[in-house]
Motif scaffolding. Sequence first.
Motif, PDB file in Angstrom:
ATOM      1  N   GLY A  58       0.814  -1.197   0.000  1.00 26.69           N
ATOM      2  CA  GLY A  58       0.000   0.000   0.000  1.00 26.69           C
ATOM      3  C   GLY A  58       0.848   1.247   0.000  1.00 26.69           C
ATOM      4  O   GLY A  58       2.037   1.207   0.315  1.00 26.69           O
ATOM      5  N   TYR A  60       0.583   5.194   1.446  1.00 22.51           N
ATOM      6  CA  TYR A  60      -0.112   6.161   2.283  1.00 22.51           C
ATOM      7  C   TYR A  60       0.462   7.551   2.027  1.00 22.51           C
ATOM      8  O   TYR A  60       1.678   7.750   2.108  1.00 22.51           O
ATOM      9  CB  TYR A  60       0.060   5.820   3.764  1.00 22.51           C
ATOM     10  CG  TYR A  60      -0.735   4.619   4.187  1.00 22.51           C
ATOM     11  CD1 TYR A  60      -2.086   4.732   4.482  1.00 22.51           C
ATOM     12  CD2 TYR A  60      -0.147   3.366   4.304  1.00 22.51           C
ATOM     13  CE1 TYR A  60      -2.833   3.643   4.885  1.00 22.51           C
ATOM     14  CE2 TYR A  60      -0.883   2.263   4.704  1.00 22.51           C
ATOM     15  CZ  TYR A  60      -2.217   2.409   4.994  1.00 22.51           C
ATOM     16  OH  TYR A  60      -2.952   1.317   5.384  1.00 22.51           O
ATOM     17  N   GLU A  71      -5.756   7.388  -7.325  1.00 20.55           N
ATOM     18  CA  GLU A  71      -6.895   6.818  -6.597  1.00 20.55           C
ATOM     19  C   GLU A  71      -6.536   5.579  -5.797  1.00 20.55           C
ATOM     20  O   GLU A  71      -7.180   5.287  -4.798  1.00 20.55           O
ATOM     21  CB  GLU A  71      -8.029   6.502  -7.568  1.00 20.55           C
ATOM     22  CG  GLU A  71      -8.719   7.729  -8.101  1.00 20.55           C
ATOM     23  CD  GLU A  71      -9.910   7.379  -8.993  1.00 20.55           C
ATOM     24  OE1 GLU A  71     -10.463   6.269  -8.846  1.00 20.55           O
ATOM     25  OE2 GLU A  71     -10.270   8.230  -9.819  1.00 20.55           O
ATOM     26  N   THR A  72      -5.520   4.851  -6.235  1.00 22.13           N
ATOM     27  CA  THR A  72      -5.132   3.628  -5.533  1.00 22.13           C
ATOM     28  C   THR A  72      -4.336   3.909  -4.263  1.00 22.13           C
ATOM     29  O   THR A  72      -4.113   3.008  -3.466  1.00 22.13           O
ATOM     30  CB  THR A  72      -4.310   2.713  -6.452  1.00 22.13           C
ATOM     31  OG1 THR A  72      -3.173   3.437  -6.936  1.00 22.13           O
ATOM     32  CG2 THR A  72      -5.144   2.220  -7.629  1.00 22.13           C
ATOM     33  N   THR A  74      -3.741   5.658  -0.518  1.00 25.34           N
ATOM     34  CA  THR A  74      -4.598   5.937   0.619  1.00 25.34           C
ATOM     35  C   THR A  74      -4.209   7.274   1.239  1.00 25.34           C
ATOM     36  O   THR A  74      -3.057   7.485   1.608  1.00 25.34           O
ATOM     37  CB  THR A  74      -4.471   4.813   1.673  1.00 25.34           C
ATOM     38  OG1 THR A  74      -4.802   3.570   1.056  1.00 25.34           O
ATOM     39  CG2 THR A  74      -5.392   5.063   2.845  1.00 25.34           C
ATOM     40  N   ARG A  75      -5.192   8.139   1.340  1.00 28.94           N
ATOM     41  CA  ARG A  75      -4.982   9.453   1.968  1.00 28.94           C
ATOM     42  C   ARG A  75      -5.069   9.294   3.485  1.00 28.94           C
ATOM     43  O   ARG A  75      -5.862   8.505   3.968  1.00 28.94           O
ATOM     44  CB  ARG A  75      -6.082  10.423   1.545  1.00 28.94           C
ATOM     45  CG  ARG A  75      -6.203  10.625   0.082  1.00 28.94           C
ATOM     46  CD  ARG A  75      -7.527  11.356  -0.227  1.00 28.94           C
ATOM     47  NE  ARG A  75      -7.798  11.376  -1.639  1.00 28.94           N
ATOM     48  CZ  ARG A  75      -7.271  12.247  -2.494  1.00 28.94           C
ATOM     49  NH1 ARG A  75      -6.472  13.177  -2.059  1.00 28.94           N
ATOM     50  NH2 ARG A  75      -7.545  12.183  -3.775  1.00 28.94           N
ATOM     51  N   TYR A  76      -4.250  10.085   4.199  1.00 32.48           N
ATOM     52  CA  TYR A  76      -4.411  10.135   5.654  1.00 32.48           C
ATOM     53  C   TYR A  76      -4.067  11.527   6.163  1.00 32.48           C
ATOM     54  O   TYR A  76      -3.359  12.282   5.511  1.00 32.48           O
ATOM     55  CB  TYR A  76      -3.604   9.049   6.362  1.00 32.48           C
ATOM     56  CG  TYR A  76      -2.122   9.307   6.485  1.00 32.48           C
ATOM     57  CD1 TYR A  76      -1.605   9.890   7.640  1.00 32.48           C
ATOM     58  CD2 TYR A  76      -1.233   8.950   5.482  1.00 32.48           C
ATOM     59  CE1 TYR A  76      -0.245  10.118   7.775  1.00 32.48           C
ATOM     60  CE2 TYR A  76       0.124   9.172   5.609  1.00 32.48           C
ATOM     61  CZ  TYR A  76       0.610   9.756   6.749  1.00 32.48           C
ATOM     62  OH  TYR A  76       1.956   9.989   6.889  1.00 32.48           O
ATOM     63  N   ASP A  81      -5.657   7.905  11.659  1.00 29.12           N
ATOM     64  CA  ASP A  81      -6.128   7.452  10.343  1.00 29.12           C
ATOM     65  C   ASP A  81      -5.306   6.260   9.867  1.00 29.12           C
ATOM     66  O   ASP A  81      -5.846   5.260   9.401  1.00 29.12           O
ATOM     67  CB  ASP A  81      -6.002   8.564   9.282  1.00 29.12           C
ATOM     68  CG  ASP A  81      -6.883   9.751   9.532  1.00 29.12           C
ATOM     69  OD1 ASP A  81      -7.970   9.583  10.112  1.00 29.12           O
ATOM     70  OD2 ASP A  81      -6.477  10.861   9.135  1.00 29.12           O
ATOM     71  N   LYS A  85      -6.642   2.348   9.353  1.00 30.58           N
ATOM     72  CA  LYS A  85      -6.567   1.740   8.015  1.00 30.58           C
ATOM     73  C   LYS A  85      -5.704   0.478   8.039  1.00 30.58           C
ATOM     74  O   LYS A  85      -6.033  -0.518   7.406  1.00 30.58           O
ATOM     75  CB  LYS A  85      -6.066   2.759   7.002  1.00 30.58           C
ATOM     76  CG  LYS A  85      -7.123   3.833   6.754  1.00 30.58           C
ATOM     77  CD  LYS A  85      -6.622   4.965   5.896  1.00 30.58           C
ATOM     78  CE  LYS A  85      -7.593   6.104   5.976  1.00 30.58           C
ATOM     79  NZ  LYS A  85      -8.271   6.483   4.816  1.00 30.58           N
ATOM     80  N   GLU A  86      -4.610   0.514   8.797  1.00 25.59           N
ATOM     81  CA  GLU A  86      -3.762  -0.673   8.911  1.00 25.59           C
ATOM     82  C   GLU A  86      -4.447  -1.766   9.726  1.00 25.59           C
ATOM     83  O   GLU A  86      -4.277  -2.951   9.443  1.00 25.59           O
ATOM     84  CB  GLU A  86      -2.403  -0.313   9.518  1.00 25.59           C
ATOM     85  CG  GLU A  86      -1.444   0.259   8.513  1.00 25.59           C
ATOM     86  CD  GLU A  86      -1.139  -0.724   7.397  1.00 25.59           C
ATOM     87  OE1 GLU A  86      -0.468  -1.744   7.628  1.00 25.59           O
ATOM     88  OE2 GLU A  86      -1.602  -0.474   6.260  1.00 25.59           O
TER      89      GLU A  86
END
Length: 107
Positions: A58, A60, A71-72, A74-76, A81, A85-86
Motif C-alpha cells: 500500500g 499512504y 486513486e489507488t 490511501t490518503r491520511y 487514520d 486503516k492498517e
Amino acid sequence: VYLRNIPGKEGKLEFKVRTILEIMEKNPGEVLLFGDDVDLDPEIYAEIVKLHPDRVLGVYIHMVENRPIPETFTRYWTSLDLALKEHMAGRLDSEAVSEIIKSLMDE
C-alpha cells in the motif's frame, strides 16, 4: 527513510526512485510506502508501484496541501487514520490501535 539528494546530474525524482529501489533490492519482501503530498512522493511512489506492483502492499500519503493523488493511494491526515486503516487491512492489532489512541489523547 528520509531521502535527500546532493545536487548533481540526477534529478530529485530519479534519485529517490533509484534509492528506494536499491533499498528494496537489499530487503526482499513486501513494503508499505509513506509520504506526503507536498513534493514528489506521489509521483515517486507511482513509479515504484509501476515497477514492483507485487511488492507494494500500500501507499499512504499524508494530505498537507490536499493535491490530487492516484486513486489507488490511501490518503491520511493523522496517525490515527493510519492506525485504523492498517487495522482494517489486518496488519495492526487492536492493542496497537489502542496505544496510538492513548498517545494522541495524552497529547
